[in-house]
Design a protein around this motif. Structure first.
Motif, PDB file in Angstrom:
ATOM      1  N   LYS A 162       0.855  -1.187   0.000  1.00  0.00           N
ATOM      2  CA  LYS A 162       0.000   0.000   0.000  1.00  0.00           C
ATOM      3  C   LYS A 162       0.889   1.234   0.000  1.00  0.00           C
ATOM      4  CE  LYS A 162      -3.766   2.284   2.499  1.00  0.00           C
ATOM      5  NZ  LYS A 162      -4.605   2.301   3.721  1.00  0.00           N
ATOM      6  N   THR A 163       0.659   2.126  -0.961  1.00  0.00           N
ATOM      7  CA  THR A 163       1.539   3.283  -1.107  1.00  0.00           C
ATOM      8  C   THR A 163       1.399   4.247   0.071  1.00  0.00           C
ATOM      9  OG1 THR A 163      -0.171   4.187  -2.550  1.00  0.00           O
ATOM     10  CG2 THR A 163       1.759   3.228  -3.610  1.00  0.00           C
ATOM     11  N   GLU A 164       2.462   4.993   0.314  1.00  0.00           N
ATOM     12  CA  GLU A 164       2.523   5.866   1.480  1.00  0.00           C
ATOM     13  C   GLU A 164       1.633   7.088   1.288  1.00  0.00           C
ATOM     14  OE1 GLU A 164       5.922   8.092   4.254  1.00  0.00           O
ATOM     15  OE2 GLU A 164       6.492   6.920   2.482  1.00  0.00           O
ATOM     16  N   ALA A 165       0.937   7.484   2.342  1.00  0.00           N
ATOM     17  CA  ALA A 165       0.028   8.622   2.283  1.00  0.00           C
ATOM     18  C   ALA A 165       0.764   9.907   1.911  1.00  0.00           C
ATOM     19  CB  ALA A 165      -0.675   8.794   3.623  1.00  0.00           C
ATOM     20  N   GLN A 166       0.079  10.728   1.089  1.00  0.00           N
ATOM     21  CA  GLN A 166       0.561  12.036   0.639  1.00  0.00           C
ATOM     22  C   GLN A 166       1.780  11.940  -0.280  1.00  0.00           C
ATOM     23  OE1 GLN A 166      -1.018  15.200   1.339  1.00  0.00           O
ATOM     24  NE2 GLN A 166      -2.588  13.702   1.820  1.00  0.00           N
ATOM     25  N   SER A 167       2.032  10.762  -0.835  1.00  0.00           N
ATOM     26  CA  SER A 167       3.102  10.611  -1.820  1.00  0.00           C
ATOM     27  C   SER A 167       2.482  10.594  -3.210  1.00  0.00           C
ATOM     28  CB  SER A 167       3.882   9.325  -1.560  1.00  0.00           C
ATOM     29  OG  SER A 167       3.046   8.185  -1.736  1.00  0.00           O
ATOM     30  N   GLY A 168       3.324  10.507  -4.230  1.00  0.00           N
ATOM     31  CA  GLY A 168       2.837  10.358  -5.595  1.00  0.00           C
ATOM     32  C   GLY A 168       2.360  11.653  -6.220  1.00  0.00           C
ATOM     33  N   PHE A 169       1.752  11.519  -7.406  1.00  0.00           N
ATOM     34  CA  PHE A 169       1.297  12.655  -8.202  1.00  0.00           C
ATOM     35  C   PHE A 169       0.297  13.509  -7.415  1.00  0.00           C
ATOM     36  CE2 PHE A 169      -1.899  14.311 -11.261  1.00  0.00           C
ATOM     37  CZ  PHE A 169      -1.083  15.212 -11.926  1.00  0.00           C
ATOM     38  N   GLY A 170       0.616  14.796  -7.245  1.00  0.00           N
ATOM     39  CA  GLY A 170      -0.285  15.714  -6.568  1.00  0.00           C
ATOM     40  C   GLY A 170      -0.598  15.324  -5.139  1.00  0.00           C
ATOM     41  N   VAL A 175     -14.955   9.808 -10.321  1.00  0.00           N
ATOM     42  CA  VAL A 175     -14.391  10.681  -9.291  1.00  0.00           C
ATOM     43  C   VAL A 175     -12.997  10.172  -8.937  1.00  0.00           C
ATOM     44  CG1 VAL A 175     -14.793  11.814  -7.088  1.00  0.00           C
ATOM     45  CG2 VAL A 175     -16.744  10.982  -8.428  1.00  0.00           C
ATOM     46  N   ASP A 176     -12.007  11.063  -8.985  1.00  0.00           N
ATOM     47  CA  ASP A 176     -10.599  10.660  -8.943  1.00  0.00           C
ATOM     48  C   ASP A 176      -9.864  11.289  -7.754  1.00  0.00           C
ATOM     49  OD1 ASP A 176      -8.244   9.487  -9.789  1.00  0.00           O
ATOM     50  OD2 ASP A 176      -8.360  10.289 -11.820  1.00  0.00           O
ATOM     51  N   PHE A 177      -8.708  10.684  -7.422  1.00  0.00           N
ATOM     52  CA  PHE A 177      -7.730  11.218  -6.471  1.00  0.00           C
ATOM     53  C   PHE A 177      -8.262  11.319  -5.042  1.00  0.00           C
ATOM     54  CE2 PHE A 177      -6.404  13.308 -10.572  1.00  0.00           C
ATOM     55  CZ  PHE A 177      -5.314  12.491 -10.786  1.00  0.00           C
ATOM     56  N   PHE A 178      -8.766  10.229  -4.542  1.00  0.00           N
ATOM     57  CA  PHE A 178      -9.166  10.181  -3.136  1.00  0.00           C
ATOM     58  C   PHE A 178      -7.920  10.046  -2.256  1.00  0.00           C
ATOM     59  CE2 PHE A 178     -13.065   9.068  -5.262  1.00  0.00           C
ATOM     60  CZ  PHE A 178     -14.050   9.662  -4.481  1.00  0.00           C
ATOM     61  N   GLY A 179      -8.124  10.283  -0.955  1.00  0.00           N
ATOM     62  CA  GLY A 179      -6.966  10.391  -0.077  1.00  0.00           C
ATOM     63  C   GLY A 179      -6.779   9.292   0.936  1.00  0.00           C
ATOM     64  N   GLY A 180      -7.369   8.116   0.757  1.00  0.00           N
ATOM     65  CA  GLY A 180      -7.038   7.053   1.687  1.00  0.00           C
ATOM     66  C   GLY A 180      -8.205   6.318   2.297  1.00  0.00           C
ATOM     67  N   ASP A 181      -7.961   5.739   3.483  1.00  0.00           N
ATOM     68  CA  ASP A 181      -8.880   4.786   4.097  1.00  0.00           C
ATOM     69  C   ASP A 181      -9.384   5.211   5.472  1.00  0.00           C
ATOM     70  OD1 ASP A 181      -8.901   2.940   2.036  1.00  0.00           O
ATOM     71  OD2 ASP A 181      -7.117   1.907   2.749  1.00  0.00           O
ATOM     72  N   SER A 191      -1.470  12.566  -4.062  1.00  0.00           N
ATOM     73  CA  SER A 191      -2.779  11.905  -4.128  1.00  0.00           C
ATOM     74  C   SER A 191      -2.789  10.475  -3.590  1.00  0.00           C
ATOM     75  CB  SER A 191      -3.278  11.886  -5.574  1.00  0.00           C
ATOM     76  OG  SER A 191      -2.349  11.234  -6.422  1.00  0.00           O
ATOM     77  N   ASN A 192      -1.630   9.931  -3.225  1.00  0.00           N
ATOM     78  CA  ASN A 192      -1.630   8.591  -2.619  1.00  0.00           C
ATOM     79  C   ASN A 192      -2.154   8.675  -1.196  1.00  0.00           C
ATOM     80  OD1 ASN A 192      -0.736   6.880  -4.651  1.00  0.00           O
ATOM     81  ND2 ASN A 192       1.408   7.348  -4.281  1.00  0.00           N
ATOM     82  N   PRO A 193      -2.649   7.556  -0.583  1.00  0.00           N
ATOM     83  CA  PRO A 193      -2.485   6.205  -1.110  1.00  0.00           C
ATOM     84  C   PRO A 193      -3.646   5.786  -2.006  1.00  0.00           C
ATOM     85  CG  PRO A 193      -3.429   6.092   1.062  1.00  0.00           C
ATOM     86  CD  PRO A 193      -3.244   7.548   0.756  1.00  0.00           C
ATOM     87  N   SER A 194      -3.301   5.166  -3.094  1.00  0.00           N
ATOM     88  CA  SER A 194      -4.257   4.423  -3.889  1.00  0.00           C
ATOM     89  C   SER A 194      -3.744   2.996  -3.938  1.00  0.00           C
ATOM     90  CB  SER A 194      -4.345   4.998  -5.295  1.00  0.00           C
ATOM     91  OG  SER A 194      -4.762   6.342  -5.251  1.00  0.00           O
TER      92      SER A 194
END
Length: 650
Positions: free
Chosen positions: A169-177, A411-417, A179-182
């Protein structure tokens, strides 16, 4: 004096008997067996442990149960109050966005009522079906005061020789914009249990394991509004995997991160599928244990297929003329939808979108529009954004879309769980249903059976999908094995918007899969709306019989049979619609394979086979031929490396 001593003796004897009885009660084990007796759970509730055996073989060692609330520990020193006798649970339900349409669920149920040291109650409920074990915790007392769970003690303790197929599971607040974790990463395949996740956020569900010849799949379902989405922790010492709660940024503003609720309170089901690969691939436990469908008008809920310009042409394609071309493309292919992606509000505008929607309706095509989930959890600049954050803004926007004839939203780029984010997903689904809008979540969490609870949820990304292949040759090189992994694990219960199937070419990328492999994904992959990666220009190069196959391909499936396969290496599956069976296969390795498929259920049936042609100078290279399944039900078929096939049996 003698009488007094006699009374004392009787009292001491009675006390001893009572203490022995109490001691026995607190060390008592309870079993729950599947209806066919192949699976057995043994639970010792007083010390909150359980184990699982399959056909007499212990598969899961002593593993932990329970949770820790801020007002009490429910993971140890539990007092058993009452244990119900085993009872049979039976349920039937219907879905048009699953591997089967008419589904039956049967399980043995047992409720273990306990109390912790301070007298607070927790029930442990087990339901064991022929395909797996499910359990949840219920706090039955009533309280208007909000309770908080800080962690789960729940664990899954594997033997050291067990192998695992897991996605980090990708780290929160990482990645494009930011936008992780996805749920978007490559799987780590056939690794020893206990291998640490490369990131702090652990491993996502579904998580696949193999011990000896038994496959084990772990996931969760019935994720309502009173819990967070969970995963498996980063570290699993001695092969014991524990439940992981989200990272701090995985929430909305000051909203809840970890679970919080009044009482009574039901946690999500923990699900452990057990058996061979056929059992796992045909199981429906992920929706069997989901919350039942919400009451809504379902007349607008129509599965289908969609054209989509962005996947090959990216941002510059979001203009009026290109979208009109893709509407014509969908109409020509008899596909039901056309998706218009990000920035449509700026590059095309609402008024022109209305014109496109009217044009599409005349062609028998419905429009789907992209939205940014927005909020403070991503810095992505794509628009529309900030339109869905509140109930008031949603109903204003959704009412406008409904008046324009729009059929659905992406709907895109949600921020987690976090619990507040899980709540947001469901707010969108409920408000969208009111205005008869279908929903596709991207940059999102695993649905965990939401497609049953909210039938207007057509699909969810939650996968490292085809767009990554269009960006990177490295991802294209890994695609064959990765696609099979995603199909067999990520897609096992929940719809997956991988956006598959490029038959001609990917700009600036060498596609390593054959066109026949790509075609087979149209049958193998499951999605309520299947967004195809092919373009109108690419489809010009495709034989007419392949186009006709895609035009007639069913929009939903009634039944499934797993024929053969192995995670990351091979998958052969059969799907039924009406009186027609489709058999499709994928070879995830760059080596030729000679297969003998057991298609006994189709013996003497005539089929139309589409597979790779022999002429390497033709792109795409296909051949079509008629076949008959012999009396013995065996079909011999040869696949090239990274190759595939489809067969239609009427």
């Amino acid at each position: 004096m003698i009488l007094r001593k006699l009374i004392q003796h009787i009292s001491l004897t009675a006390l001893f008997v009572m203490l022995v009885a109490l001691s026995d009660a607190q060390t008592q084990t309870y079993t729950i067996s599947s209806p066919d007796k192949n699976i057995k759970v043994t639970c010792l509730p007083a010390i909150a442990i359980y184990n699982i055996s399959y056909k007499g073989q212990l598969i899961l060692q002593d593993s932990k149960l329970g949770v820790i609330r801020t007002d009490g520990d429910f993971s140890k020193d539990l007092k058993v109050i009452k244990v119900s006798n085993p009872s049979l649970v039976k349920e039937k339900y219907t879905m048009r966005n699953a591997k089967k349409e008419n589904i039956s669920y049967t399980a043995t149920r047992r409720v273990i009522e306990t109390a912790n040291q301070s007298g607070k109650k927790m029930n442990i409920i087990f339901q064991v079906s022929n395909d797996g074990v499910s359990f949840q915790y219920v706090f039955p007392e009533k309280s208007t005061e909000i309770k908080h769970i800080t962690s789960e003690a729940t664990s899954f303790h594997f033997y050291p020789s067990t192998k695992a197929w897991l996605q980090p599971k990708t780290e929160a607040q990482s990645g494009f914009g930011h936008s992780n974790p996805s749920y978007e990463a490559h799987y780590m395949m056939d690794i020893p249990v206990g291998t640490a996740s490369p990131g702090p956020n652990g491993w996502v569900y579904p998580a696949l394991f193999k011990y000896n010849n038994v496959w084990i799949l772990i996931t969760e379902a019935a994720l309502g509004r009173t819990y967070c989405g969970t995963a498996l922790q980063q570290y699993s010492n001695d092969g014991e995997y524990k439940i992981n709660f989200p990272e701090a940024p995985e929430k909305i503003g000051d909203g809840a991160l970890d679970p919080a609720s009044t009482l009574p309170w039901h946690t999500p089901w923990r699900i452990i599928v057990l058996g061979n690969l056929k059992t796992m691939m045909e199981s429906t436990l992920g929706t069997d244990l989901a919350l039942p469908a919400k009451k809504m008008d379902t007349s607008f809920i129509k599965p289908g297929k969609a054209s989509w310009s962005w996947i090959m042409k990216k941002d510059d394609s979001t203009v009026f003329n290109v979208q009109k071309e893709y509407i014509d493309f969908a109409a020509n292919m008899h596909w039901q939808y056309c998706l218009i992606d990000a920035d449509w509000d700026q590059k095309i505008g609402y008024d022109s979108i209305r014109i496109l929607a009217d044009y599409a309706q005349q062609k028998g095509v419905g429009l789907l529009l992209w939205y940014n989930s927005a909020g403070d959890w991503n810095t992505v600049k794509y628009t529309p954004r900030n339109k869905l954050l509140t109930h008031q803004s949603r109903i204003k926007e959704f009412a406008l879309l409904h008046s324009m004839g729009i059929k659905g939203i992406k709907v895109d780029f949600f921020g987690g769980d976090g619990q507040s984010m899980i709540d947001y997903y469901q707010d969108i689904l409920e408000d969208a249903a009111t205005y008869q809008l279908l929903v596709n979540f991207h940059g999102a969490t695993l649905p965990r059976g939401w497609q049953r609870t909210y039938p207007n949820l057509m699909t969810t990304e939650a996968v490292y999908g085809y767009e990554m292949i269009t960006f990177s040759q490295k991802d294209a090189d890994l695609a064959p094995a990765h696609m099979i992994m995603c199909s067999m694990v990520r897609n096992v219960f929940d719809p997956m918007d991988f956006t598959p199937m490029n038959l001609y070419e990917v700009p600036h990328i060498h596609r390593v899969t054959t066109a026949a492999f790509e075609l087979a994904t149209s049958v193998v992959f499951l999605s309520g709306i299947q967004h195809y990666a092919e373009s109108p220009q690419g489809m010009v190069h495709v034989p007419e019989y392949v186009k006709d196959f895609l035009r007639k391909l069913p929009n939903h499936w009634e039944d499934v049979k797993f024929i053969d396969g192995y995670p990351g290496k091979l998958e052969i599956v059969a799907r039924k619609s009406g009186n027609t069976w489709y058999v499709a296969g994928l070879n995830g390795e760059d080596i030729p394979k000679q297969l003998q498929l057991d298609l006994s259920f189709l013996k003497n049936k005539k089929g139309a086979l589409i597979m790779s042609g022999k002429d390497k100078n033709i792109n795409p290279s296909f051949i079509q031929k008629n076949i008959v399944i012999p009396e013995n039900g065996k079909l011999n078929i040869r696949l090239k490396g990274n190759d595939g096939f489809v067969i239609e049996f009427k």
